[in-house]
Design a protein around this motif. Structure first.
Motif, PDB file in Angstrom:
ATOM      1  N   ASN A 168       0.834  -1.200   0.000  1.00  0.00           N
ATOM      2  CA  ASN A 168       0.000   0.000   0.000  1.00  0.00           C
ATOM      3  C   ASN A 168       0.868   1.249   0.000  1.00  0.00           C
ATOM      4  OD1 ASN A 168       0.938   0.271   2.626  1.00  0.00           O
ATOM      5  ND2 ASN A 168      -0.986  -0.414   3.574  1.00  0.00           N
ATOM      6  N   GLU A 172       3.478  -1.008   3.271  1.00  0.00           N
ATOM      7  CA  GLU A 172       3.192  -2.264   3.956  1.00  0.00           C
ATOM      8  C   GLU A 172       2.802  -3.332   2.946  1.00  0.00           C
ATOM      9  OE1 GLU A 172       1.189  -0.370   7.980  1.00  0.00           O
ATOM     10  OE2 GLU A 172      -0.064  -0.782   6.226  1.00  0.00           O
ATOM     11  N   CYS A 173       3.193  -4.556   3.197  1.00  0.00           N
ATOM     12  CA  CYS A 173       2.774  -5.660   2.339  1.00  0.00           C
ATOM     13  C   CYS A 173       1.327  -6.003   2.661  1.00  0.00           C
ATOM     14  CB  CYS A 173       3.670  -6.872   2.551  1.00  0.00           C
ATOM     15  SG  CYS A 173       3.336  -8.241   1.416  1.00  0.00           S
ATOM     16  N   ILE A 174       0.497  -6.074   1.635  1.00  0.00           N
ATOM     17  CA  ILE A 174      -0.937  -6.308   1.849  1.00  0.00           C
ATOM     18  C   ILE A 174      -1.463  -7.513   1.078  1.00  0.00           C
ATOM     19  CG2 ILE A 174      -1.421  -3.900   2.402  1.00  0.00           C
ATOM     20  CD1 ILE A 174      -2.455  -3.579  -0.477  1.00  0.00           C
ATOM     21  N   PHE A 233      -5.488 -10.694  -0.873  1.00  0.00           N
ATOM     22  CA  PHE A 233      -5.065  -9.745   0.148  1.00  0.00           C
ATOM     23  C   PHE A 233      -4.875 -10.477   1.470  1.00  0.00           C
ATOM     24  CE2 PHE A 233      -7.167  -7.209  -3.078  1.00  0.00           C
ATOM     25  CZ  PHE A 233      -6.221  -6.219  -3.284  1.00  0.00           C
ATOM     26  N   ASP A 235      -3.153 -10.237   5.740  1.00  0.00           N
ATOM     27  CA  ASP A 235      -2.617  -9.486   6.868  1.00  0.00           C
ATOM     28  C   ASP A 235      -1.127  -9.751   7.047  1.00  0.00           C
ATOM     29  OD1 ASP A 235      -5.222  -8.381   8.222  1.00  0.00           O
ATOM     30  OD2 ASP A 235      -5.631 -10.473   7.720  1.00  0.00           O
ATOM     31  N   ASN A 370       4.466  -6.549   7.734  1.00  0.00           N
ATOM     32  CA  ASN A 370       3.578  -7.654   7.344  1.00  0.00           C
ATOM     33  C   ASN A 370       4.215  -8.635   6.373  1.00  0.00           C
ATOM     34  OD1 ASN A 370       1.637  -6.301   8.883  1.00  0.00           O
ATOM     35  ND2 ASN A 370       0.835  -5.222   7.073  1.00  0.00           N
TER      36      ASN A 370
END
Length: 425
Positions: A168, A172-174, A233, A235, A370
Motif C-alpha cells: 500500500n 506495507e505488504c498487503i 489480500f 494481513d 507484514n
C-alpha cells in the motif's frame, strides 16, 4: 461477522508446510478468526523438499534451530506415526574413505556393514549414533503436513505462481498477485494420512508430483505462456520459496545450487547407516557421494552442478550423465547397489545464502511491515523446518520468538525488501 486474519504462505516446500503447520498449532490460532492460504507454483515438495536425502542431525547448523528442530521431528513422528507415514527412523552415520586401486588394504568391516565391498574401504570413522541422527522421507513429510491441515479445514492450498508482492501507499505488504495453474484444481495435495497410504505404497506420488523422476520428462511451464492473474489480500505474507525467493525479492542474497541424485532398490536390505564418503575411483577421480539407506531404497546424491535456476521447478532438467555417474559411485561401494535397480533420477536446487555477513538462513521479519521470509536453509532445510515453523508462528502471534533464538536470522538485518513491493491504491 468480522473478516478473518489471513496469512498467505508462498511456497509449498517443507519450510512453507512447516510454517502452516506450526501456525495452526499455536495456542492463539483460532479457525473462526484466522485462515492460512498456501500458494505453490508446481506441486508440494517438488524440489529439494521432495528430492533431498532427509538426514536429521541434533548438531545441524545453525545451533539456534538444529537441536530444537531435531527434537520436534521426534515429537511429530511419535504423535502422527511418522515411522510408517514418512519413514522416520533413528540411524548412525559413518565417514568412509576408499579407493578402487589394487594397492588398497581392506579393513575388517563389522557385520552390519557387510554390504560394503571390503576391498574398496580403506577406513571407517564413526560420526554419531541414533541419539544424534535420524532420517525422514521429506516428500511424504511435507505432503503429510499439508494434507493433515487441509483435512482439519485450517489450510487452503492454491496451485499458482506468485508474481508480485503487493504493497500500500504506506509501504506495507498487503497481499500477492498470482497466476493460477490452469492444469490443476485449487486443492491438489494428495491424501496420504490416517492410514490411507504409507511410505511403501505411495511411491507413485513421486512420479505424479515429482516431475524430475526418470518416468517424467519436464514440460514447458504453463506459466510461461501467461495467464489471468488474481490478487489475494493478506494481513501477513510469508515468502518461503527456497531459491525462487530471489525472483520475488531481488535484494535477497540467495543462490540455487543444483544437486542431482538417484534412488536405488538394492538386491538386499542394508543397515541404518548414513555414509559420508571420500572415494578415489579411477576414471571419476576423487568423489564424495552421500549414501542414505531407507527402509526400502537407497538414496545417493553426487556433486552439485552450476546449471542456472529455471523459472519454475517443473523445468528442472535431469542429466542422465550425472545420474549414471552417481550410480557408478554407489556400485563401487556395494554390489547390492550395483546389482540393484535405479528407481528415480532427479535433481533439485538448494537455497544457499550468498552474503559476506551471514551464512543464514533468513527466518523472520523483513524490513517491510507484514512481510516475513524463510529461506536459505541449504542442506539443513529438512532438519530445520519444524523449528523454523515454530519461530514464524511465535513472531506472528506474539511479536517475537521465545522458544527459538532468532538473533542472527532476521532478514531485516541483511537486505532491503521494500523494492519488491508493487504499490497499489
Amino acid at each position: 461477522m468480522s473478516k478473518k486474519q489471513t496469512t498467505v504462505i508462498v511456497g509449498g516446500g517443507i519450510i512453507g508446510a512447516s510454517a502452516a503447520f506450526f501456525i495452526s498449532r499455536h495456542p492463539s490460532f483460532d479457525p473462526q478468526n484466522h485462515e492460512i492460504v498456501l500458494i505453490e507454483a508446481v506441486a508440494p515438495a517438488c524440489s529439494a523438499s521432495g528430492k533431498a536425502g532427509g538426514l536429521l542431525s541434533k548438531t545441524a547448523f545453525p545451533q539456534s534451530l538444529g537441536p530444537l528442530s531435531f527434537e520436534l521431528h521426534a515429537q511429530l513422528a511419535k504423535e502422527f506415526d511418522g515411522e510408517n507415514l514418512w519413514g522416520y527412523r533413528r540411524l548412525s552415520t559413518l565417514s568412509i574413505s576408499g579407493t578402487d586401486k589394487p594397492e588398497c588394504s581392506p579393513v575388517s568391516l563389522p557385520e552390519e556393514l557387510g554390504w560394503l565391498k571390503p576391498n574398496i574401504v580403506e577406513s571407517v570413522d564413526y560420526i554419531g549414533g541414533p541419539e544424534e541422527f535420524a532420517q525422514v522421507h521429506p516428500f511424504y513429510l511435507t505432503n503429510f503436513m499439508l494434507d493433515h491441515l487441509q483435512k482439519k479445514g485450517v489450510l487452503k492450498v492454491l496451485n499458482g505462481k506468485v508474481t508480485e508482492l503487493l504493497g500500500n501507499q504506506d509501504g506495507e505488504c498487503i497481499g500477492v498477485t498470482y497466476i493460477p495453474n490452469p492444469n490443476t484444481s485449487s486443492s491438489f495435495v494428495p491424501s496420504i494420512v490416517e492410514g490411507s497410504a504409507n511410505v511403501h505404497n505411495v511411491q507413485k506420488l513421486i512420479n505424479v508430483q515429482g516431475p524430475n523422476s526418470q518416468n517424467n520428462i519436464p514440460n514447458q511451464s504453463s506459466y510461461l505462456n501467461g495467464g489471468v492473474s488474481e490478487r489475494i489480500f493478506a494481513d501477513t505474507v510469508i515468502v518461503a520459496a527456497g531459491p525462487w525467493t530471489k525472483r520475488l525479492i531481488s535484494e535477497c542474497p540467495i543462490l540455487g545450487i543444483k544437486v542431482p541424485s538417484i534412488t536405488v532398490k538394492p538386491t538386499e536390505p542394508v543397515g541404518a547407516y548414513a555414509l559420508f564418503t571420500d572415494l578415489n575411483l579411477g576414471e571419476f577421480g576423487r568423489v564424495s557421494p552421500e549414501v542414505y539407506p531407507r527402509r526400502d531404497e537407497i538414496y545417493i546424491c553426487g556433486e552439485s552442478s552450476d546449471d542456472p535456476l529455471p523459472e519454475t521447478a517443473d523445468l528442472i532438467t535431469v542429466d542422465d550423465r550425472y545420474a549414471e555417474a552417481i550410480y557408478q559411485y554407489g556400485s563401487a561401494l556395494s554390489d547390492r547397489i550395483g546389482n540393484g535397480q535405479i528407481n528415480i533420477k532427479q535433481a533439485c536446487y538448494l537455497p544457499v545464502v550468498d552474503s559476506p555477513y551471514t551464512s543464514g538462513p533468513f527466518v523472520g521479519r523483513s524490513n517491510v511491515r507484514n512481510l516475513m521470509i524463510a529461506t536459505g536453509h541449504t542442506c539443513w532445510g529438512i532438519n530445520n523446518a519444524p523449528a523454523t515453523g515454530l519461530l514464524l508462528a511465535e513472531i506472528l502471534f506474539e511479536g517475537r520468538a521465545h522458544t527459538v533464538n532468532a538473533r542472527g536470522l532476521t532478514p531485516a538485518a541483511f537486505f532491503d525488501s521494500s523494492k519488491a513491493l508493487t504499490i497499489i491504491e
